[in-house]
Design a protein around this motif. Structure first.
Motif, PDB file in Angstrom:
ATOM      1  N   PHE A 230     -22.181 -41.126  10.231  1.00  0.00           N
ATOM      2  CA  PHE A 230     -22.584 -42.273  11.278  1.00  0.00           C
ATOM      3  C   PHE A 230     -21.527 -43.145  11.265  1.00  0.00           C
ATOM      4  N   LEU A 233     -19.124 -44.868  13.520  1.00  0.00           N
ATOM      5  CA  LEU A 233     -20.162 -45.461  14.105  1.00  0.00           C
ATOM      6  C   LEU A 233     -20.708 -46.998  13.727  1.00  0.00           C
ATOM      7  N   SER A 353     -18.523 -37.150  14.243  1.00  0.00           N
ATOM      8  CA  SER A 353     -17.611 -38.483  13.719  1.00  0.00           C
ATOM      9  C   SER A 353     -16.300 -38.187  15.198  1.00  0.00           C
ATOM     10  N   ILE A 356     -17.866 -39.883  18.441  1.00  0.00           N
ATOM     11  CA  ILE A 356     -17.546 -41.296  18.472  1.00  0.00           C
ATOM     12  C   ILE A 356     -16.589 -41.683  18.723  1.00  0.00           C
ATOM     13  N   SER A 360     -15.847 -43.603  21.754  1.00  0.00           N
ATOM     14  CA  SER A 360     -15.836 -45.481  22.732  1.00  0.00           C
ATOM     15  C   SER A 360     -14.456 -45.542  23.593  1.00  0.00           C
ATOM     16  N   LEU A 366     -21.423 -48.331  22.560  1.00  0.00           N
ATOM     17  CA  LEU A 366     -22.230 -47.414  21.305  1.00  0.00           C
ATOM     18  C   LEU A 366     -23.450 -46.851  21.104  1.00  0.00           C
ATOM     19  N   THR A 369     -23.850 -43.400  22.764  1.00  0.00           N
ATOM     20  CA  THR A 369     -23.608 -42.480  22.188  1.00  0.00           C
ATOM     21  C   THR A 369     -24.072 -42.526  20.258  1.00  0.00           C
ATOM     22  N   ALA A 370     -24.813 -43.349  20.362  1.00  0.00           N
ATOM     23  CA  ALA A 370     -25.558 -43.414  20.026  1.00  0.00           C
ATOM     24  C   ALA A 370     -26.953 -42.233  20.121  1.00  0.00           C
TER      25      ALA A 370
END
Length: 397
Positions: A230, A233, A353, A356, A360, A366, A369-370
């Protein structure tokens, strides 16, 4: 504690591991703070995060062969030296024009760190067995996770109080200490000489995986843990949501500190409870934890709590799936199989990575994305249940 008292080599390796792994990630907050201060794009932040894992992917096909052919202490000392010089090189990074050199330094620094980790994880099953091996893996997974997040957490406070350059200097000094601690350690492990060259050893590994497909399935299962990469993120969350609330380096440090606390407490609670039948629930709990994090992401203080919850299940996921692989492969192939296992894990982390950063910059929030990352663990739970049901997977104990 009893295990460390009875196993002198493991005790020293654990101390070295704590310092070396801590140092491997200590520079990260300084690097991300430097990048955010330079006002670089989200793609650059995500690319730097990806580089931390990509280096391990590229070297894996060769590192496993080397591990199975070279004495571990000699190899580990050489890798620490690489980390020392790569860290010192970070002191020369000052502006956007230095980004290419930064990429090179990160690549070599993390390649050496990944190589060192793979070497050590290949060494453990050669000096320990059964319940001791499981406990050693749990201990090392706690140390790795703690070093990974707490290293960045403490670095956040150091960067805030003393600046980026001091963080890099302290990082290099930690590797110097690790080098001398390892230099004094006597590791007596026999290197099995196969008489094969590098290409033959690589072909032999693929033949082994074809003959015993359960090993490949266990490697793929462990790779799901890479979805917890993460770093990018968290950096983007701080830049997008929390910059007006708290200093960048402090926000990064606190978020990683809360997750580090969960990483340490998690296996204490779940270590004795988890087994092959219950492991799927850990995947599901991890998914739900990430969903909670996504829901509270806008609020810095609630996000701290959610980060802790996310960390509760990660270490158990990592250590149990790693130990399962070690338990279910032949000693001759430890180095090569563990290297390919790390390649898949780091590949997943690098891809995480990259995604993410990609999402974005393509108008995905975000939070969404999570949510996507969390859903990956649901797939992992289904896959793990299928593997245990269709293959003869030995229990750890």
């Amino acid at each position: 504690m009893k295990l460390l008292q009875s196993e002198a080599i493991l005790k020293r390796l654990s101390i070295i591991q704590l310092i070396a792994y801590f140092g491997a990630w200590f520079s990260n907050i300084a690097i991300y703070t430097l990048l955010l201060n330079m006002k670089v794009s989200p793609e650059v932040v995500a690319f730097v995060a990806m580089l931390h894992f990509l280096s391990g992917v590229i070297q894996a096909p060769f590192s496993g062969v080397i591990i199975d052919s070279v004495k571990p202490k000699k190899l580990m000392l050489s890798l620490i030296v690489v980390e020392i010089f790569a860290t010192i090189g970070l002191l020369s990074i000052n502006e956007v024009s230095d980004l290419n050199f930064l990429y090179v330094l990160i690549f070599f620094k993390m390649a050496a760190a990944s190589f060192y980790f793979t070497t050590e994880m290949s060494l453990l099953p050669k000096i320990l067995d059964g319940d001791k091996l499981q406990k050693a893996n749990e201990l090392h997974s706690i140390i790795w996770s703690l070093s990974y997040t707490l290293g960045m957490a403490i670095s956040g406070f150091v960067v805030y109080m003393l600046g980026v350059k001091i963080a890099f200097v302290l990082d290099a000094l930690m590797f110097v200490v690790s080098f001398f601690l390892l230099l004094k350690l006597d590791i007596k492990v026999e290197v099995i000489k196969s008489g094969e060259n590098i290409l033959e050893m690589m072909r032999g590994t693929f033949s082994y995986l074809k003959q015993y497909p359960h090993a490949l399935h266990l490697m793929l299962i462990h790779a799901f843990v890479g979805l917890t990469a993460f770093d990018a993120l968290v950096a983007l969350m701080v830049d997008q949501y929390y910059a007006s609330v708290i200093a960048t380096s402090l926000a990064l440090g606190l978020l990683h500190s809360s997750r580090a606390l969960g990483l340490v407490i998690g296996p204490i609670i779940l270590g004795k409870w988890v087994n092959n039948k219950r492991m799927a629930y850990i995947f599901i709990f991890q998914a739900l934890a990430v969903y909670v994090w996504a829901f509270f992401m806008h609020n810095f203080y609630l996000s701290l709590v959610a980060s802790f919850i996310v960390g509760l299940f990660t270490t158990t996921l990592w250590s149990y799936t790693y130990t399962l692989l070690q338990k279910n492969i032949e000693e001759k192939y430890y180095g090569r199989i563990v290297a390919y296992n790390d390649m898949l894990f780091l590949g997943t982390a690098a891809f995480t990575s990259f995604m993410i950063g990609f999402l974005s910059t393509h108008d995905f929030s975000l939070e969404y994305t999570a949510f996507i990352l969390g859903s990956g663990f649901i797939i992992g739970a289904i896959y793990f249940s299928w593997v245990v049901r269709t293959h003869n997977i030995k229990e750890i104990i």
